[in-house]
Design a protein around this motif. Structure first.
Motif, PDB file in Angstrom:
ATOM      1  N   UNK A   1       0.758  -1.248   0.000  1.00 56.69           N
ATOM      2  CA  UNK A   1       0.000   0.000   0.000  1.00 56.69           C
ATOM      3  C   UNK A   1       0.784   1.291   0.000  1.00 56.69           C
ATOM      4  N   UNK A   2       2.077   1.262  -0.297  1.00 59.00           N
ATOM      5  CA  UNK A   2       2.873   2.487  -0.358  1.00 59.00           C
ATOM      6  C   UNK A   2       2.809   3.042  -1.778  1.00 59.00           C
ATOM      7  N   UNK A   3       2.286   4.258  -1.916  1.00 61.63           N
ATOM      8  CA  UNK A   3       2.176   4.903  -3.227  1.00 61.63           C
ATOM      9  C   UNK A   3       3.552   5.409  -3.642  1.00 61.63           C
ATOM     10  N   UNK A   4       4.014   4.936  -4.819  1.00 63.14           N
ATOM     11  CA  UNK A   4       5.337   5.344  -5.308  1.00 63.14           C
ATOM     12  C   UNK A   4       5.255   6.136  -6.605  1.00 63.14           C
ATOM     13  N   UNK A   5       4.064   6.204  -7.204  1.00 65.22           N
ATOM     14  CA  UNK A   5       3.924   6.933  -8.453  1.00 65.22           C
ATOM     15  C   UNK A   5       2.476   7.307  -8.718  1.00 65.22           C
ATOM     16  N   UNK A   6       2.304   8.291  -9.594  1.00 69.83           N
ATOM     17  CA  UNK A   6       0.963   8.749  -9.967  1.00 69.83           C
ATOM     18  C   UNK A   6       0.932   9.076 -11.452  1.00 69.83           C
ATOM     19  N   UNK A   7      -0.266   9.018 -12.022  1.00 73.56           N
ATOM     20  CA  UNK A   7      -0.475   9.457 -13.394  1.00 73.56           C
ATOM     21  C   UNK A   7      -1.956   9.779 -13.560  1.00 73.56           C
ATOM     22  N   UNK A   8      -2.244  10.821 -14.326  1.00 70.07           N
ATOM     23  CA  UNK A   8      -3.636  11.236 -14.517  1.00 70.07           C
ATOM     24  C   UNK A   8      -3.873  11.668 -15.953  1.00 70.07           C
ATOM     25  N   UNK A   9      -5.130  11.554 -16.369  1.00 67.97           N
ATOM     26  CA  UNK A   9      -5.590  12.069 -17.656  1.00 67.97           C
ATOM     27  C   UNK A   9      -6.808  12.936 -17.388  1.00 67.97           C
ATOM     28  N   UNK A  10      -6.734  14.179 -17.815  1.00 68.62           N
ATOM     29  CA  UNK A  10      -7.852  15.106 -17.661  1.00 68.62           C
ATOM     30  C   UNK A  10      -8.505  15.340 -19.022  1.00 68.62           C
ATOM     31  N   UNK A  11      -9.804  15.207 -19.078  1.00 75.09           N
ATOM     32  CA  UNK A  11     -10.564  15.480 -20.288  1.00 75.09           C
ATOM     33  C   UNK A  11     -10.472  16.965 -20.627  1.00 75.09           C
ATOM     34  N   UNK A  12     -10.045  17.259 -21.860  1.00 79.70           N
ATOM     35  CA  UNK A  12     -10.010  18.642 -22.327  1.00 79.70           C
ATOM     36  C   UNK A  12     -11.120  18.923 -23.329  1.00 79.70           C
ATOM     37  N   UNK A  13     -11.668  17.885 -23.955  1.00 81.97           N
ATOM     38  CA  UNK A  13     -12.727  18.049 -24.954  1.00 81.97           C
ATOM     39  C   UNK A  13     -12.225  17.757 -26.349  1.00 81.97           C
ATOM     40  N   UNK A  14     -13.169  17.508 -27.249  1.00 84.92           N
ATOM     41  CA  UNK A  14     -12.862  17.246 -28.655  1.00 84.92           C
ATOM     42  C   UNK A  14     -11.860  16.111 -28.846  1.00 84.92           C
ATOM     43  N   UNK A  15     -11.973  15.059 -28.016  1.00 78.02           N
ATOM     44  CA  UNK A  15     -11.096  13.908 -28.169  1.00 78.02           C
ATOM     45  C   UNK A  15      -9.693  14.103 -27.626  1.00 78.02           C
ATOM     46  N   UNK A  16      -9.478  15.181 -26.868  1.00 76.48           N
ATOM     47  CA  UNK A  16      -8.152  15.500 -26.351  1.00 76.48           C
ATOM     48  C   UNK A  16      -8.158  15.378 -24.823  1.00 76.48           C
ATOM     49  N   UNK A  17      -7.076  14.804 -24.299  1.00 76.18           N
ATOM     50  CA  UNK A  17      -6.898  14.769 -22.853  1.00 76.18           C
ATOM     51  C   UNK A  17      -5.507  15.308 -22.526  1.00 76.18           C
ATOM     52  N   UNK A  18      -5.330  15.686 -21.275  1.00 70.91           N
ATOM     53  CA  UNK A  18      -4.036  16.163 -20.820  1.00 70.91           C
ATOM     54  C   UNK A  18      -3.443  15.140 -19.859  1.00 70.91           C
ATOM     55  N   UNK A  19      -2.220  14.738 -20.122  1.00 72.86           N
ATOM     56  CA  UNK A  19      -1.478  13.902 -19.195  1.00 72.86           C
ATOM     57  C   UNK A  19      -1.010  14.809 -18.069  1.00 72.86           C
ATOM     58  N   UNK A  20      -1.389  14.448 -16.840  1.00 71.99           N
ATOM     59  CA  UNK A  20      -1.064  15.277 -15.676  1.00 71.99           C
ATOM     60  C   UNK A  20      -0.524  14.408 -14.554  1.00 71.99           C
ATOM     61  N   UNK A  21       0.170  15.046 -13.684  1.00 69.22           N
ATOM     62  CA  UNK A  21       0.576  14.444 -12.412  1.00 69.22           C
ATOM     63  C   UNK A  21       1.300  13.111 -12.572  1.00 69.22           C
ATOM     64  N   UNK A  22       2.170  13.021 -13.564  1.00 75.74           N
ATOM     65  CA  UNK A  22       2.981  11.818 -13.699  1.00 75.74           C
ATOM     66  C   UNK A  22       4.256  12.022 -12.889  1.00 75.74           C
TER      67      UNK A  22
END
Length: 158
Positions: free
Chosen positions: A66-87
């Motif tokens: 249960x120790x978190x060692x990494x993160x990654x996120x995808x945020x919806x921007x619209x029109x089929x585009x997402x932003x890779x965040x918090x990696x």
């Protein structure tokens, strides 16, 4: 360098209960690179992970205990585009293929969710991350606005 076979890691969906551990990890890594956390702007998403990423993903890479060692996120921007965040990846786990694992996971999830393009903002000081993005085909983009601590934008058409 190869993954350590004695370490078993899992990727799972983050919850708001993970928030304090996620913020501690990310803010520690930002501090490593002399970058300032911005809880009221760039990092405001970390105060309500489940709500902010309801239309995307926010996943954590953690050890089986249960120790978190990494993160990654995808945020919806619209029109089929997402932003890779918090990696982000804890320093003692870098250089062992775990960053690649997180990025491959994010790209696969973006495709599953029907996104056609992934955009991201980063800083040149994060050399390992920039190199990883470039190896995966991300190209410079001048159409993406930059947050205060970022100095370059990259994009990948899926």
């Amino acid at each position: 360098m190869q993954n350590n076979p004695s370490i078993s890691l899992v990727i799972r969906k983050a919850t708001n209960d993970d928030g304090p551990n996620i913020r501690a990890l990310i803010f520690t890594i930002l501090d490593e690179y002399d970058m300032e956390p911005a809880p009221k702007t760039t990092d405001r998403d970390l105060s309500d992970i489940e709500g902010y990423y309801a239309d995307g993903i926010f996943d954590v890479l953690e050890t089986t205990d249960g120790v978190i060692i990494g993160t990654v996120a995808l945020e919806l921007l619209g029109n089929g585009v997402c932003e890779l965040r918090k990696m982000y990846l804890k320093s003692n786990f870098r250089g062992r293929g775990y960053g690649r694992k997180l990025l491959n996971h994010a790209i696969a999830r973006a495709k599953e969710l029907g996104f056609k393009r992934i955009e991201l903002q980063t800083a040149r000081v994060l050399e390992e991350a920039v190199g990883l993005y470039q190896k995966h085909g991300f190209q410079p983009s001048d159409t993406i606005g930059l947050e205060r601590r970022c100095d370059q934008a990259l994009a990948l058409d899926l």
